[in-house]
Enzyme design. Sequence first.
Site, PDB file in Angstrom:
ATOM      1  N   TYR A  71       1.321  -1.220  -0.007  1.00  0.00           N
ATOM      2  CA  TYR A  71      -0.308  -0.073   0.230  1.00  0.00           C
ATOM      3  C   TYR A  71       1.059   1.422  -0.419  1.00  0.00           C
ATOM      4  CZ  TYR A  71      -3.911  -2.851  -0.233  1.00  0.00           C
ATOM      5  OH  TYR A  71      -5.555  -2.819  -0.446  1.00  0.00           O
ATOM      6  N   GLN A 105     -15.365   3.704  -6.834  1.00  0.00           N
ATOM      7  CA  GLN A 105     -14.333   2.709  -6.620  1.00  0.00           C
ATOM      8  C   GLN A 105     -12.992   2.697  -5.988  1.00  0.00           C
ATOM      9  OE1 GLN A 105     -16.265  -0.639  -9.360  1.00  0.00           O
ATOM     10  NE2 GLN A 105     -16.198   1.115  -9.895  1.00  0.00           N
ATOM     11  N   HIS A 123     -15.542   1.690  -1.952  1.00  0.00           N
ATOM     12  CA  HIS A 123     -14.024   0.886  -1.453  1.00  0.00           C
ATOM     13  C   HIS A 123     -12.789   1.640  -0.497  1.00  0.00           C
ATOM     14  CE1 HIS A 123     -14.851  -2.270  -5.268  1.00  0.00           C
ATOM     15  NE2 HIS A 123     -15.486  -2.262  -4.788  1.00  0.00           N
ATOM     16  N   GLY A 191     -15.116   4.969 -16.641  1.00  0.00           N
ATOM     17  CA  GLY A 191     -13.257   3.438 -16.577  1.00  0.00           C
ATOM     18  C   GLY A 191     -13.644   2.726 -15.780  1.00  0.00           C
TER      19      GLY A 191
HETATM   20  P1  OAD Z   1     -10.999  -2.629 -13.542  1.00  0.00           P
HETATM   21  O1  OAD Z   1      -9.088  -2.792 -13.918  1.00  0.00           O
HETATM   22  O2  OAD Z   1     -11.335  -4.191 -14.040  1.00  0.00           O
HETATM   23  O3  OAD Z   1     -11.311  -2.042 -14.667  1.00  0.00           O
HETATM   24  C1  OAD Z   1     -10.785  -0.750 -15.504  1.00  0.00           C
HETATM   25  C2  OAD Z   1     -11.941  -0.111 -17.123  1.00  0.00           C
HETATM   26  O4  OAD Z   1     -11.034   0.932 -17.258  1.00  0.00           O
HETATM   27  C3  OAD Z   1     -11.397  -0.713 -17.782  1.00  0.00           C
HETATM   28  O5  OAD Z   1     -12.820  -1.176 -18.207  1.00  0.00           O
HETATM   29  C4  OAD Z   1     -10.579  -0.892 -19.173  1.00  0.00           C
HETATM   30  O6  OAD Z   1     -11.028  -0.947 -20.263  1.00  0.00           O
HETATM   31  C5  OAD Z   1     -11.414   0.981 -18.245  1.00  0.00           C
HETATM   32  N1  OAD Z   1     -10.657   2.114 -18.681  1.00  0.00           N
HETATM   33  C6  OAD Z   1      -8.771   2.351 -18.965  1.00  0.00           C
HETATM   34  N2  OAD Z   1      -8.411   3.023 -19.222  1.00  0.00           N
HETATM   35  C7  OAD Z   1      -9.801   4.279 -19.910  1.00  0.00           C
HETATM   36  C8  OAD Z   1      -9.520   5.013 -20.191  1.00  0.00           C
HETATM   37  N3  OAD Z   1      -8.522   6.128 -20.169  1.00  0.00           N
HETATM   38  N4  OAD Z   1     -10.615   5.202 -20.226  1.00  0.00           N
HETATM   39  C9  OAD Z   1     -11.789   5.188 -19.398  1.00  0.00           C
HETATM   40  N5  OAD Z   1     -12.126   3.756 -19.265  1.00  0.00           N
HETATM   41  C10 OAD Z   1     -10.647   2.827 -19.205  1.00  0.00           C
HETATM   42  O7  OAD Z   1     -11.519  -1.869 -12.520  1.00  0.00           O
HETATM   43  P2  OAD Z   1     -12.756  -1.237 -11.328  1.00  0.00           P
HETATM   44  O8  OAD Z   1     -13.404  -1.343 -12.940  1.00  0.00           O
HETATM   45  O9  OAD Z   1     -12.375  -0.078 -10.956  1.00  0.00           O
HETATM   46  O10 OAD Z   1     -11.459  -3.315  -5.939  1.00  0.00           O
HETATM   47  O11 OAD Z   1     -12.497  -2.011 -11.015  1.00  0.00           O
HETATM   48  C11 OAD Z   1     -13.169  -2.438  -9.598  1.00  0.00           C
HETATM   49  C12 OAD Z   1     -12.964  -3.578  -8.674  1.00  0.00           C
HETATM   50  O12 OAD Z   1     -12.150  -4.263  -8.429  1.00  0.00           O
HETATM   51  C13 OAD Z   1     -11.725  -1.752  -7.835  1.00  0.00           C
HETATM   52  O13 OAD Z   1     -12.164  -0.821  -6.873  1.00  0.00           O
HETATM   53  C14 OAD Z   1     -10.990  -3.085  -6.904  1.00  0.00           C
HETATM   54  C15 OAD Z   1     -10.839  -3.990  -7.718  1.00  0.00           C
HETATM   55  O14 OAD Z   1     -10.705  -5.736  -7.209  1.00  0.00           O
HETATM   56  C16 OAD Z   1     -10.885  -3.016  -4.466  1.00  0.00           C
HETATM   57  O15 OAD Z   1      -9.951  -3.758  -3.838  1.00  0.00           O
HETATM   58  C17 OAD Z   1     -11.709  -3.808  -3.390  1.00  0.00           C
END
Ligand code: OAD
Length: 253
Positions: A71, A105, A123, A191
Amino acid sequence: MESKPELIKPELIELLRNTESVLFLTGAGVSAESGIPTFRDADGIWNKMKPEELANFDAFMKNPDLVWEWYQYRRQIIRESGPNKAHYAIAEFQKYFPDVSVVTQNIDNLHRRAGSETVFELHGNIERSYCIKCHAYYNSPNFTFYDKAPKCLCGGLIRPDVVWFGESLPESEFNQAEKAAQRCGVIFIAGTASVVYPAAQIPFIARRFGACLVEINIGETEISYLADYCLYGRAGDIIPAVLEEVKRVRTAL
Ligand code: OAD
């Protein structure tokens, strides 16, 4: 010559002209252009690390220093970065709508650093820490420079105030997020891969209460089928482009 397809449809602009309440549900993709790694993209965190070794309570109890160190590494990246064009554009929506909520998140605090005022962190927040024994909070930024898991005055271990796998979301943040989903006219889902629940439930709540769903992502996701509009591209390009339309059709408050 082929004309450029319009990114933001006139019907969506019309809706933005008339709605008073807007919600952004954001994920790691919104911070990607700040240099903060996402989780599930090709170079995402969960493609390099195992969540069960780093992001759960048992892992912390087994090896607190290792988890704390990880972290600290992430804090360092966040400290050295800053909000990007997407965060600033989201904050600027506040000038044009009386009710703008951000449900995120992300634990990086970048929405607040960009000026968003109503932010619900589902989160947690990496800048905060608390004692697992007496629940005292340690929010000083200096405190986060410790390189080993520190101990509270009561002797308990101090952990980051983030939600780990298997843990519940902060109840009041989720309740407020639900309320924002129920009252918004437009929800931007930006995102996020929309695979982690209960955060991924928020668009379904918004839909049930009649909101228009707009997805902003570099590609299709689990939620794309439900969206009324999918704006494909980088959040740092798309959100400012939507803001430009908002500025055109609404006067600043
Ligand atoms: P993810 O890494 O799962 O997804 C990221 C999303 O952002 C994907 O759909 C990409 O296509 C998109 N993306 C990447 N770059 C981008 C950009 N420049 N513009 C727009 N979109 C873009 O991340 P989250 O969905 O946030 O939880 O993940 C959710 C949770 O999973 C997190 O909060 C974390 C993780 O486990 C915990 O740690 C509790």
